[in-house]
Structure formats: C-alpha cells, structure tokens
Design an enzyme around this catalytic site. Structure first.
Site, PDB file in Angstrom:
ATOM      1  CG  HIS A  24      38.613  18.759  32.236  1.00 56.01           C
ATOM      2  ND1 HIS A  24      38.211  17.562  32.751  1.00 56.01           N
ATOM      3  CD2 HIS A  24      38.684  19.606  33.283  1.00 56.01           C
ATOM      4  CE1 HIS A  24      38.047  17.675  34.054  1.00 56.01           C
ATOM      5  NE2 HIS A  24      38.325  18.905  34.399  1.00 56.01           N
ATOM      6  NE  ARG A  50      30.643  31.417  40.790  1.00 55.05           N
ATOM      7  CZ  ARG A  50      31.046  32.283  39.856  1.00 55.05           C
ATOM      8  NH1 ARG A  50      32.194  32.116  39.249  1.00 55.05           N
ATOM      9  NH2 ARG A  50      30.290  33.312  39.532  1.00 55.05           N
ATOM     10  CD  GLU A  55      24.576  36.182  45.595  1.00 54.77           C
ATOM     11  OE1 GLU A  55      24.966  36.084  44.427  1.00 54.77           O
ATOM     12  OE2 GLU A  55      24.798  35.318  46.461  1.00 54.77           O
ATOM     13  CG  ASP A  63      22.364  35.103  41.807  1.00 49.23           C
ATOM     14  OD1 ASP A  63      21.533  34.603  41.036  1.00 49.23           O
ATOM     15  OD2 ASP A  63      23.262  34.462  42.364  1.00 49.23           O
ATOM     16  NE  ARG A  84      23.254  33.322  37.231  1.00 44.06           N
ATOM     17  CZ  ARG A  84      24.079  33.303  38.272  1.00 44.06           C
ATOM     18  NH1 ARG A  84      23.773  33.907  39.401  1.00 44.06           N
ATOM     19  NH2 ARG A  84      25.233  32.710  38.195  1.00 44.06           N
ATOM     20  CB  CYS A 122      32.776  38.557  42.890  1.00 46.10           C
ATOM     21  SG  CYS A 122      31.303  38.074  43.790  1.00 46.10           S
TER      22      CYS A 122
HETATM   23  C1  PEP Z   1      26.782  36.542  41.299  1.00 43.43           C
HETATM   24  O1  PEP Z   1      25.632  36.181  41.541  1.00 43.43           O
HETATM   25  O2  PEP Z   1      27.069  37.602  40.725  1.00 43.43           O
HETATM   26  C2  PEP Z   1      27.923  35.673  41.662  1.00 43.43           C
HETATM   27  C3  PEP Z   1      29.159  36.083  41.527  1.00 43.43           C
HETATM   28  O3  PEP Z   1      27.649  34.436  42.127  1.00 43.43           O
HETATM   29  P1  PEP Z   1      27.226  33.206  41.185  1.00 43.43           P
HETATM   30  O4  PEP Z   1      27.426  33.619  39.753  1.00 43.43           O
HETATM   31  O5  PEP Z   1      28.107  32.073  41.596  1.00 43.43           O
HETATM   32  O6  PEP Z   1      25.791  33.013  41.553  1.00 43.43           O
HETATM   33 MG    MG Z   2      25.221  34.570  42.896  1.00 37.75          MG
END
Ligand code: PEP
Ligand code: MG
Length: 594
Positions: A201, A308, A443, A467, A477, A514
């Site tokens: 925060h 999310r 993804e 992903d 990752r 995204c």
């Molecule tokens: C992604 O996998 O690129 C994504 C946007 O989802 P997250 O990072 O929440 O897995």
């Molecule tokens: Mg993802």
C-alpha cells in the site's frame, strides 16, 4: 553537495526495488523507529482486568490516531486511498485480534504487550508462507497496526514524519500507509525502506503522490546514516551514498530529463491515441484494485482492458457473494463510464495463490488446475461471478473474458455456463446487456494455434503475453534462474502473435493485448504493425505509448515487423528493434552500444 560526515566510500550503490519512479537528490534522514521491545511479564489475577483495560485503551487511541490521519488528508489524489486507513481501522476491530489477545491475557496471565505480540505472530504465520506478492504485502498492514497498538500500550512516542522540517530523503525500516499519507511533498523528496514490495500500500500511495520511492532495500537503515548526501532513483531502485561529483552531475541531468519528459508526457493526456495517418489505437488500463482507478483516469485511460478479479477473493474465508462482487464491479464500471471495463473471470492457480481457495498441491501448478479450469470445476463459484458480471453490464459498458483457454470445447462450456446465468437473470427480472461482448485470453500456445477456430466463437481476443511467452518458450515467468530465457522478442513469440492477429482480422473480431508487452514503448511499433487495436497496460505507461503512436504512420510499424520476422534469434531482433527505435525516437531510446 556537502561531503559525507562518516566514512562511506564515494559512490556506494545499493539496489532495492524501484516502486515509485523519479529521482531525488538530497540529504538522508534516518527515521529512528526501533521496534517496540516486547518484554513478556507474568501478571497476577488482580492485574488481569487492568491489562485488558489498557489493551482496549491502546486500541481506542490507535483508532483516534487513524481518524486524525484521515481528517488531515485533503489532497485530491489521496482521497481515494483513505480506504486503506479504513482497512486498518477494521483490523483494529478484528475479532481474532481483539478476542484472542484478551483471551491470552486472561488465560495465560501475561501482560497485554506480550499477548498482542503473540496474536500478531499468529497472523504472521498464516501469511508468511504465501508466494503471492500482493497477499504477502497484506501482512505488512497487520504488522503496522500491531506496531501502532504496541507503541500506544507502552506509552512510547514515535518519531513522526510531520516533525521533519527540511528537504530530505527519508530512510526508514518501513513506512505505514498512515505515515505515507502524511508526507509533506515540499519536505520529503523521496523515501527508501528496508522492507516492502511494489504492490505494498505504501508503494501504491507513493506512486499516487508522485514521490520517488525505493523499497525492499533490506539493510538500508543499518547502512545509511542520517545527514549524508544521497541520490535515489525510484525508476530502477538504486540508492547512491556519498555520490562523486561526476555521479552527481550525471543524476542531476537524468533528473532534469525525467522531469521534463514527465511534464511533456502529461500534455498527451487529452490527446487521442492515433497515428499520423489516422490509425486509432485504444489505450486502456490493467486494474488489480479499485484504488488504481484514479491513477488510470489521471493518465487519460480509455477504459479497463483487464480487470483482474482475484483481489475480491483474497484475505477472506468465504468467496464473495453476488452482491459484493456486483458492488465492486459497479464501482469500476461507473467511474470509468462511458469507457468499457473488461472483467476477467477468476484466474487463480499457477503463481496466483489465494490461500482461502483450497488448491491441492500440484507437481506443476502452472500447468495444473488454474484459471478457467478451476472455475469450470467450481460450478457455483463461476455462476455467482458470471451473474455479478452480467448484472454490472446492465449499468454500463462491460466486456467479459475467460483466462487460460486452451480449446474450443472448453470455451463452449464457458459459453454454456454464461447462457445459463443469463437465463436465470432473465427469469428473475434482472437487467443485463444481452449482447455483452465475450472474449478469450490468448495466453497458451494451443489457443494461438487454433485462433482461427476460437475467433468464430467470440467477440474479441485479448493476448496475455505474460503467460503466452512463458508457455511458448517453456520458461517459468517467476523463476529468476531462467529469467534470461524469458524473451518477448523470441521469433516463436512474434510468430504466435502474427498468427493470432491474422486470425482475428480474417474473422473480423477485435484483438487487444493486456500482457506487460502492451505497455513497454519498445514494442509499440511491433504491436501497431500487428494491427492490435487495444493496448491495456499499467496506467503509468499510457502517455509514453501514446506519444510514440502519434509520431508515426501505421506503415512504420508494418515495416519494422516485416523486418524483424525475418530474423532468427531474439538477440538479433532486439538489437535491430532498439536501433530502429533509437533512430525514430532519440529522446526516448538510447542508441544501443553493441
Ligand atoms: C497475461 O498472462 O499476460 C496476463 C495479462 O494475465 P496475468 O498476468 O494476470 O496472468
Ligand atoms: Mg495470464
């Protein structure tokens, strides 16, 4: 600059986590906040009532102090964050905290400080094993509340940031959100803490305040004395002690460049994200917490490309019911209107650990029961979420998307569940958008390979590169040992992106992105060349990406993409791209040194 008072070598570099960008050059101020020492003391029966009373008094004092902090906040950019203080006020009333502490005082006959310390440790044990960064950070909220109550119990007065009367860089073990809310920007030009992460925060508040911050520096309070010259760079997480003349000059120039760029970028807020030849790209925000909406709006966002929904399920024992979810979605939808909000169904599992949701131990969680697989298993939970998302769509533009889709059969099952939820709502007379746009996240490599088939069943694609890269390249990752293999510019990734965009175009559906790639200006021209019409990113990335888009024709992106697709290694692609970008935007990208 004044010379160092104690013997610290010139240009001593310390590296932590850059959690709020910007450069501060000034004198260090070491905030002395030794943790309140807790000495357990046995008490006799007559003292019990008195100890319980002083515990309750300390709770009440803490409440009053937090209300005082709230009253003192008038800055518009901070008003949205006051709910953090409300969360702290709620922790003060938490049954487990209050009841357990009193019970320990009564049953074990020990002093209130020791009893409280024990309860806080119990909380800590629950949270400490958690891998998820966001959740782990919630532990610091509990610690900061515990420390406040302990302080009030012992009658100690803590050194306050409000006492600082000169321009300084504060070095502290930790700063609570309440501390951060009291920061006077004309005095505190930056801060460095031993603990904390990017999603604490305190870090979120620092970004809203525009105060540079470096957190997680572990030993800063042990190494950095007060009153020495320091330079901190909140962009990359460095703290330089006792800088040499040369370093000082270098950072002064960096600071001026940064501030100039920030001012210039702000002027892009009201401008449209459009190329010189009229190709329009919608720049949107990824939101994990409702409190990020203000920052997104301040950067000129055109909607939420990824909401999310995991945060709703965290820190609780029961999943949120339909009403609670609806309220949370509506808050975002109403504040974003008339822009659309894309809500993603729950994406737990893999590295997204939600302790309240019982996921069994798996050998290989990234490939296990995660994302949509989990939701399809938890029929009722998915139904509740779909109903809440649908009902939110009755009040403003909402899009729905499913994470981790690997095949058409799986998607069809999702669509059937969606139809069933719609039928229920229709029967119950609830309003919703009958033609709510439905999309899938691309993804997984399988989704990319069958994008042409998926495109026939949905309204849009949203490419989750975080992903997609991990699965395409078989690189975890979150594993720092193989981070060098996580290459967004690997030819396989570029080919997968090309395939997906082509399938979307041929089937006439929109394609957005995204994943983190969307917000990195180095990739903007590639994404323009691919024909991605919506980029959703961390809101602070929007102005830079917009600036790039406005200075080129779409053909510049198509040309670069064609050139890169011919190259066989990620390294060659990166070198070529960096060279091209430095030539086109010399003020944003340095000419590569290879
Ligand atoms: C992604 O996998 O690129 C994504 C946007 O989802 P997250 O990072 O929440 O897995
Ligand atoms: Mg993802």
């Amino acid at each position: 600059m004044v010379s160092a008072k104690i013997d610290i070598p010139q240009d001593t570099f310390l590296v932590g986590i850059g959690s709020s960008p910007g450069i501060a050059i000034g004198e260090s101020f070491l905030l002395h906040r030794d943790r309140t020492a807790v000495v357990p003391r046995a008490i006799d029966a007559q003292e019990v009532a008195e100890e319980v009373e002083s515990f309750k008094r300390a709770l009440q004092m803490s409440q009053e102090q937090l209300h005082e902090v709230k009253r003192g906040v008038s800055d518009k950019s901070l008003v949205d964050h006051l709910y953090i203080i409300d969360t702290h006020l709620m922790i003060l009333e938490d049954e487990m905290l209050v009841r357990d502490t009193i019970e320990i005082i009564e049953k074990e006959r020990i002093n209130a400080e020791a009893a409280l310390h024990r309860t806080i440790n119990k909380f800590k044990n629950v949270f400490s094993g958690i891998e998820d960064e966001y959740l782990r950070e919630r532990l610091s909220d509990i610690e900061s509340i515990g420390e406040r109550v302990l302080c009030n119990l012992s009658g100690e007065t803590r050194q306050s940031l409000a006492d600082i009367d000169q321009k300084v860089v504060v070095i502290a073990h930790d700063l609570s959100p309440a501390d951060t809310l009291q920061i006077d920007r004309s005095k505190i030009i930056g801060f460095v803490t031993d603990v904390g992460g990017r999603t604490s925060h305190t870090s979120i508040l620092a970004r809203s305040l525009g105060v540079p911050a470096v957190v997680g520096l572990e030993t800063a309070t042990g190494l950095v004395p007060g009153g020495i010259p320091v330079i901190m760079d909140g962009t990359n997480g460095t703290l330089i002690l006792n800088p040499s003349e040369m370093t000082f000059r270098e950072y002064l120039r960096k600071k001026q460049d940064y501030e100039y760029q920030e001012k210039e970028l702000l002027s892009y807020k009201e401008l449209t994200a459009i190329t010189r030849d009229g190709y329009r790209v919608s720049l949107q925000s990824n939101i994990e917490l409702p409190m990020e909406i203000s920052l997104a709006l301040s950067q000129g966002t055109e909607g939420v490309g990824l909401m999310r929904s995991e945060f709703l399920f965290m820190g609780r024992t029961e999943p949120p019911d339909e009403g609670e979810q609806l309220e949370a979605y509506l808050e975002v939808v109403q504040r974003m209107a008339p822009h659309p909000v894309t809500i993603r169904t729950l994406d737990v599992g893999g590295d997204k650990f939600v302790p309240e949701i019982n996921l069994s131990d798996e050998m290989n969680p990234a490939m296990g029961l995660r994302g949509i697989r989990f939701s399809l298993n938890e029929k009722e939970m998915l139904n509740v979420q779909l109903r809440a998302i649908l009902r939110a769509s009755g009040k403003g533009p909402v899009r729905l998307m499913f994470p981790m889709i690997t095949g058409v059969a799986e998607l069809r099952e999702c669509l059937e569940r969606l139809d069933a939820a719609k039928a229920e709502l229709r029967q119950e007379g609830h309003a919703f958008d009958e033609s709510i746009p439905v999309g899938v996240m691309i993804e997984t490599p399988s989704a990319a390979l069958i994008a042409d088939q998926l495109a026939k069943e949905v309204d849009f694609f949203s490419i989750g590169t975080n992903d997609l890269i991990q699965y395409c390249l078989a690189v975890d990752r979150a594993n720092e040992h193989i981070a060098y293999l996580y290459e967004p510019l690997h030819p396989a990734v570029l080919r997968a992106l090309t395939l997906v965009c082509k399938a979307a175009e041929e089937n006439g559906i929109a394609v957005s992105m995204c994943g983190e790639m969307a917000g990195d200006p180095l990739y903007t021209l590639i994404l323009l060349g691919l024909g991605i019409s919506e980029l959703s990113m961390n809101p602070s990335g929007i102005p830079r990406v917009k600036r790039i888009l406005r200075q080129v024709d779409r053909s510049a992106g198509q040309d670069i993409l064609a050139e890169l697709l011919d190259l066989p290694t990620a390294k060659e692609i990166a070198q070529r791209l960096e060279k091209r970008m430095a030539a086109l935007f010399p003020d944003l990208f340095a000419e590569p040194s290879f």
